[in-house]
Design a protein around this motif. Structure first.
Motif, PDB file in Angstrom:
ATOM      1  N   HIS A 130     -48.091  28.046  -6.699  1.00 60.92           N
ATOM      2  CA  HIS A 130     -48.801  27.447  -7.832  1.00 60.92           C
ATOM      3  C   HIS A 130     -50.310  27.439  -7.581  1.00 60.92           C
ATOM      4  O   HIS A 130     -51.092  27.654  -8.513  1.00 60.92           O
ATOM      5  CB  HIS A 130     -48.338  26.001  -8.063  1.00 60.92           C
ATOM      6  N   LEU A 131     -50.717  27.157  -6.347  1.00 61.71           N
ATOM      7  CA  LEU A 131     -52.143  27.043  -6.043  1.00 61.71           C
ATOM      8  C   LEU A 131     -52.804  28.388  -5.766  1.00 61.71           C
ATOM      9  O   LEU A 131     -53.960  28.613  -6.146  1.00 61.71           O
ATOM     10  CB  LEU A 131     -52.352  26.112  -4.846  1.00 61.71           C
TER      11      LEU A 131
ATOM     12  N   VAL B 290     -49.821  20.819  -6.544  1.00 57.17           N
ATOM     13  CA  VAL B 290     -50.216  19.732  -5.649  1.00 57.17           C
ATOM     14  C   VAL B 290     -49.078  18.713  -5.534  1.00 57.17           C
ATOM     15  O   VAL B 290     -48.748  18.254  -4.432  1.00 57.17           O
ATOM     16  CB  VAL B 290     -51.515  19.056  -6.136  1.00 57.17           C
ATOM     17  N   ALA B 291     -48.446  18.394  -6.665  1.00 53.74           N
ATOM     18  CA  ALA B 291     -47.330  17.435  -6.645  1.00 53.74           C
ATOM     19  C   ALA B 291     -46.172  17.971  -5.809  1.00 53.74           C
ATOM     20  O   ALA B 291     -45.562  17.221  -5.033  1.00 53.74           O
ATOM     21  CB  ALA B 291     -46.864  17.144  -8.075  1.00 53.74           C
ATOM     22  N   GLU B 292     -45.859  19.247  -5.935  1.00 57.17           N
ATOM     23  CA  GLU B 292     -44.773  19.832  -5.153  1.00 57.17           C
ATOM     24  C   GLU B 292     -45.090  19.809  -3.661  1.00 57.17           C
ATOM     25  O   GLU B 292     -44.221  19.508  -2.848  1.00 57.17           O
ATOM     26  CB  GLU B 292     -44.488  21.260  -5.613  1.00 57.17           C
TER      27      GLU B 292
ATOM     28  N   LEU C   2     -51.780  23.971 -11.549  1.00 56.08           N
ATOM     29  CA  LEU C   2     -52.383  23.532 -10.284  1.00 56.08           C
ATOM     30  C   LEU C   2     -51.933  22.121  -9.915  1.00 56.08           C
ATOM     31  O   LEU C   2     -51.603  21.841  -8.759  1.00 56.08           O
ATOM     32  CB  LEU C   2     -53.904  23.622 -10.369  1.00 56.08           C
ATOM     33  N   GLY C   3     -51.899  21.240 -10.889  1.00 56.89           N
ATOM     34  CA  GLY C   3     -51.455  19.867 -10.633  1.00 56.89           C
ATOM     35  C   GLY C   3     -50.012  19.789 -10.178  1.00 56.89           C
ATOM     36  O   GLY C   3     -49.666  19.029  -9.270  1.00 56.89           O
ATOM     37  N   SER C   4     -49.154  20.603 -10.794  1.00 60.26           N
ATOM     38  CA  SER C   4     -47.757  20.587 -10.378  1.00 60.26           C
ATOM     39  C   SER C   4     -47.603  21.189  -8.982  1.00 60.26           C
ATOM     40  O   SER C   4     -46.742  20.766  -8.218  1.00 60.26           O
ATOM     41  CB  SER C   4     -46.862  21.300 -11.395  1.00 60.26           C
TER      42      SER C   4
ATOM     43  N   ARG D 267     -53.569  26.177 -16.922  1.00 57.44           N
ATOM     44  CA  ARG D 267     -54.000  26.368 -15.527  1.00 57.44           C
ATOM     45  C   ARG D 267     -54.045  25.029 -14.792  1.00 57.44           C
ATOM     46  O   ARG D 267     -53.562  24.922 -13.666  1.00 57.44           O
ATOM     47  CB  ARG D 267     -55.366  27.060 -15.509  1.00 57.44           C
ATOM     48  N   GLU D 268     -54.570  24.005 -15.415  1.00 55.61           N
ATOM     49  CA  GLU D 268     -54.675  22.693 -14.775  1.00 55.61           C
ATOM     50  C   GLU D 268     -53.298  22.088 -14.511  1.00 55.61           C
ATOM     51  O   GLU D 268     -53.075  21.476 -13.465  1.00 55.61           O
ATOM     52  CB  GLU D 268     -55.532  21.744 -15.628  1.00 55.61           C
ATOM     53  N   VAL D 269     -52.386  22.253 -15.453  1.00 54.73           N
ATOM     54  CA  VAL D 269     -51.019  21.742 -15.265  1.00 54.73           C
ATOM     55  C   VAL D 269     -50.335  22.483 -14.128  1.00 54.73           C
ATOM     56  O   VAL D 269     -49.648  21.872 -13.297  1.00 54.73           O
ATOM     57  CB  VAL D 269     -50.212  21.838 -16.590  1.00 54.73           C
TER      58      VAL D 269
END
Length: 121
Positions: free
Chosen positions: A21-22, A48-50, A44-46, A40-42
């Motif tokens: 994702h990143l 980081v969460a993973e 990247l955020g997901s 794109r932000e979602v």
């Protein structure tokens, strides 16, 4: 406290997926439902969460919270995965269709593994 095989697998899947994702968010952009804003932000955020869930699952002191967070993350993205599968039905891209539909049944054992991790199994 030892880590179960299911928790190991889930942490590994989250670590790999989170890193992708990143590093290559464009891989996930065609899978994003059109109604999700800021793709794109979602993505990247997901990612980081993973990664946070993966790290939390392997540490005994944070495994319970990480297991619950992992289950919540998986449940939270499930409607998006269903929408994504419906969106790609008419696509000519076989690989994209396979990825979209394969995700649906795979979510359930992952949710079970996350809840088992939260319980300390």
């Amino acid at each position: 406290m030892s880590i179960s095989r299911g928790t190991q697998v889930l942490a590994g899947l989250f670590a790999v997926s989170g890193a992708v994702h990143l590093v290559k968010p464009e891989v996930y952009e065609p899978l994003m439902p059109s109604w999700v804003p800021a793709h794109r932000e979602v993505i990247l955020g997901s990612g980081v969460a993973e990664l946070a869930c993966a790290a939390g699952l392997v540490v005994p002191q944070t495994r319970r919270v990480a297991g619950l967070a992992s289950a919540a993350l998986l449940v939270g993205v499930y409607p998006g995965n269903v929408k994504m599968a419906m969106d790609v039905r008419r696509s000519r891209r076989t690989g994209l269709k396979v990825a979209a539909f394969a995700r649906l049944p795979l979510q359930w054992p992952m949710i079970r593994a996350a809840l088992n991790a939260a319980r300390g199994d």
